[in-house]
Design an enzyme around this catalytic site. Sequence first.
Site, PDB file in Angstrom:
ATOM      1  N   LYS A 114     -52.637   5.641  -9.762  1.00  0.00           N
ATOM      2  CA  LYS A 114     -53.067   5.199  -8.436  1.00  0.00           C
ATOM      3  C   LYS A 114     -53.339   6.445  -7.610  1.00  0.00           C
ATOM      4  O   LYS A 114     -52.483   7.342  -7.544  1.00  0.00           O
ATOM      5  CB  LYS A 114     -51.969   4.367  -7.760  1.00  0.00           C
ATOM      6  N   SER A 162     -54.142  -8.805 -10.999  1.00  0.00           N
ATOM      7  CA  SER A 162     -52.691  -8.823 -10.853  1.00  0.00           C
ATOM      8  C   SER A 162     -52.345 -10.064 -10.038  1.00  0.00           C
ATOM      9  O   SER A 162     -52.819 -10.216  -8.905  1.00  0.00           O
ATOM     10  CB  SER A 162     -52.257  -7.548 -10.126  1.00  0.00           C
ATOM     11  N   LYS A 192     -46.647 -10.730 -12.182  1.00  0.00           N
ATOM     12  CA  LYS A 192     -45.466 -10.033 -11.670  1.00  0.00           C
ATOM     13  C   LYS A 192     -44.238 -10.774 -12.175  1.00  0.00           C
ATOM     14  O   LYS A 192     -44.218 -12.008 -12.167  1.00  0.00           O
ATOM     15  CB  LYS A 192     -45.493 -10.049 -10.136  1.00  0.00           C
ATOM     16  N   GLY A 236     -53.808  -0.894  -8.455  1.00  0.00           N
ATOM     17  CA  GLY A 236     -54.269  -1.241  -7.114  1.00  0.00           C
ATOM     18  C   GLY A 236     -53.099  -1.400  -6.165  1.00  0.00           C
ATOM     19  O   GLY A 236     -51.953  -1.586  -6.593  1.00  0.00           O
ATOM     20  N   GLU A 268     -45.079  -3.209 -17.439  1.00  0.00           N
ATOM     21  CA  GLU A 268     -45.214  -2.136 -16.449  1.00  0.00           C
ATOM     22  C   GLU A 268     -43.908  -1.965 -15.671  1.00  0.00           C
ATOM     23  O   GLU A 268     -43.334  -2.955 -15.190  1.00  0.00           O
ATOM     24  CB  GLU A 268     -46.376  -2.517 -15.512  1.00  0.00           C
ATOM     25  N   LYS A 311     -52.470  -9.858 -15.436  1.00  0.00           N
ATOM     26  CA  LYS A 311     -51.140  -9.270 -15.234  1.00  0.00           C
ATOM     27  C   LYS A 311     -50.364 -10.188 -14.317  1.00  0.00           C
ATOM     28  O   LYS A 311     -50.887 -10.626 -13.286  1.00  0.00           O
ATOM     29  CB  LYS A 311     -51.304  -7.869 -14.620  1.00  0.00           C
ATOM     30  N   ASP A 315     -45.666   3.171 -13.722  1.00  0.00           N
ATOM     31  CA  ASP A 315     -46.414   3.165 -12.463  1.00  0.00           C
ATOM     32  C   ASP A 315     -45.600   4.005 -11.469  1.00  0.00           C
ATOM     33  O   ASP A 315     -45.815   5.224 -11.347  1.00  0.00           O
ATOM     34  CB  ASP A 315     -46.612   1.699 -12.012  1.00  0.00           C
ATOM     35  N   ASP A 346     -45.618  -6.967 -14.918  1.00  0.00           N
ATOM     36  CA  ASP A 346     -45.215  -5.824 -14.085  1.00  0.00           C
ATOM     37  C   ASP A 346     -43.936  -6.213 -13.336  1.00  0.00           C
ATOM     38  O   ASP A 346     -43.929  -7.190 -12.579  1.00  0.00           O
ATOM     39  CB  ASP A 346     -46.341  -5.503 -13.085  1.00  0.00           C
TER      40      ASP A 346
HETATM   41  O1  OSB Z   1     -47.172  -2.448  -8.837  1.00  0.00           O
HETATM   42  O2  OSB Z   1     -49.235  -2.495  -9.242  1.00  0.00           O
HETATM   43  C1  OSB Z   1     -48.289  -2.704  -8.466  1.00  0.00           C
HETATM   44  C2  OSB Z   1     -49.586  -4.381  -5.276  1.00  0.00           C
HETATM   45  C3  OSB Z   1     -48.770  -3.802  -4.331  1.00  0.00           C
HETATM   46  C4  OSB Z   1     -47.802  -2.922  -4.749  1.00  0.00           C
HETATM   47  C5  OSB Z   1     -47.660  -2.600  -6.092  1.00  0.00           C
HETATM   48  C6  OSB Z   1     -48.486  -3.174  -7.044  1.00  0.00           C
HETATM   49  C7  OSB Z   1     -49.440  -4.100  -6.628  1.00  0.00           C
HETATM   50  C8  OSB Z   1     -50.309  -4.810  -7.531  1.00  0.00           C
HETATM   51  C9  OSB Z   1     -51.585  -5.348  -6.952  1.00  0.00           C
HETATM   52  O3  OSB Z   1     -50.029  -5.090  -8.680  1.00  0.00           O
HETATM   53  C10 OSB Z   1     -52.804  -4.778  -7.541  1.00  0.00           C
HETATM   54  C11 OSB Z   1     -54.002  -5.164  -6.736  1.00  0.00           C
HETATM   55  O4  OSB Z   1     -54.545  -6.237  -6.988  1.00  0.00           O
HETATM   56  O5  OSB Z   1     -54.397  -4.395  -5.834  1.00  0.00           O
HETATM   57 MG    MG Z   2     -47.223  -1.701 -10.824  1.00  0.00          MG
END
Ligand code: OSB
Ligand code: MG
Length: 372
Positions: A262, A135, A163, A290, A213, A161, A238, A188
């Site tokens: 999660k 991510s 953001k 994560g 996402e 992925k 999510d 995402d």
């Molecule tokens: O939405 O998946 C998410 C990190 C912090 C809060 C929300 C998210 C995330 C990530 C990071 O996408 C995933 C990772 O590398 O731990």
């Molecule tokens: Mg997410």
Amino acid sequence: MKIEQIEMREVQMPLISFFETSFGRTTLRRVILIRVFSDGVVGYGEATSPEGPFYNHESTETAWHILEDFVIPPILNAKIDHPLDVAPLLKRIRGHNMAKAALETAIWDLYSRNLKKPIYQLLGGSRQTLDCGVSIGIQESIDELLTKIERELEAGYQRIKIKIKPGWDVRVVQEIRKRFQKIVLMCDANSAYKLQDLEHLKSLDDFGLLMIEQPLAWNDILDHVQLQKALKTPICLDESILDAEDARKAIEAGACQIINIKLGRVGGYSEAIKVHNVCHSRQIPVWCGGMLESGIGRAHNIALSTLQNFSLPGDVSASKRYFHEDIVDPAIEVDPAGKIHVSPGLGIGFQPKMSRINKVTVRMKCFRSKQS
Ligand code: OSB
Ligand code: MG
């Protein structure tokens, strides 16, 4: 199991580089670690709550408060024969799933170390190697993002992925596709859009994304139904999925085609397994999300990802992407083909490094059972 002592501590670990989402930027991870002691054995868990209440309602500080005042006391003096006994004892606490999961997962670790088995075996997990994705947060420029993507692909990661948020979406995806035509790509939004943005979001359909996402509100299911009807790209939920009932409703309504699980968001393994099973029986694939975890949370994510329906690459990646030095030994590693090899070690399969943990601890509190 006779629980003799529960310890909670806040550890602070600076991220190698900032992580930015539509809700803000993180530079320092403040996580709460739990240690549960029984008969010379220690189980480890992590509260994955972010520093501020911008992903969901939880924060490091609320998790500390809820653990201290409401989660630890009923478990400390209860009779716990199996980790599945924990969730019912916490059921009357509404929400605060990340605080609950910290202790629930620690008790799974303790229980499986007691039985001299890895957690994944007790869960019935069968995957020995896991496909990993990464991510990548919002960057200062598209060029910087392209460079980061290139580096992760070279490291072997199988799915990228990114953001997105309004102003950092369609044009960014377009530039990525120009440079990397064939990669498995997804985005995402962390709830950055509204149903009124439907026409704009439809332009993401042109880029062959694996999924989008959580485009809409963090607590929404119904607007996602409307959006999914209009999009070719699968929606993955999510934030909106807090338990197995949410998953069932979202799937039955047609709000998504994929679910991200999660451990923290759903309150621990017992509910994560239920969400997994609800999805599996309805042919909805899942993957493990994560929360920028330390090695302890990351090791729990690996154990969960061994379940059969975790058929898409997760956001479970190597420690060295996040921290100069992790708090487990060995650090979490990903091979050049983008795979994690599941550790056969007891419990979470990794040994916490107490010397490192002590160095990064900023506060600590211990609770002793009246039973011992
Ligand atoms: O939405 O998946 C998410 C990190 C912090 C809060 C929300 C998210 C995330 C990530 C990071 O996408 C995933 C990772 O590398 O731990
Ligand atoms: Mg997410």
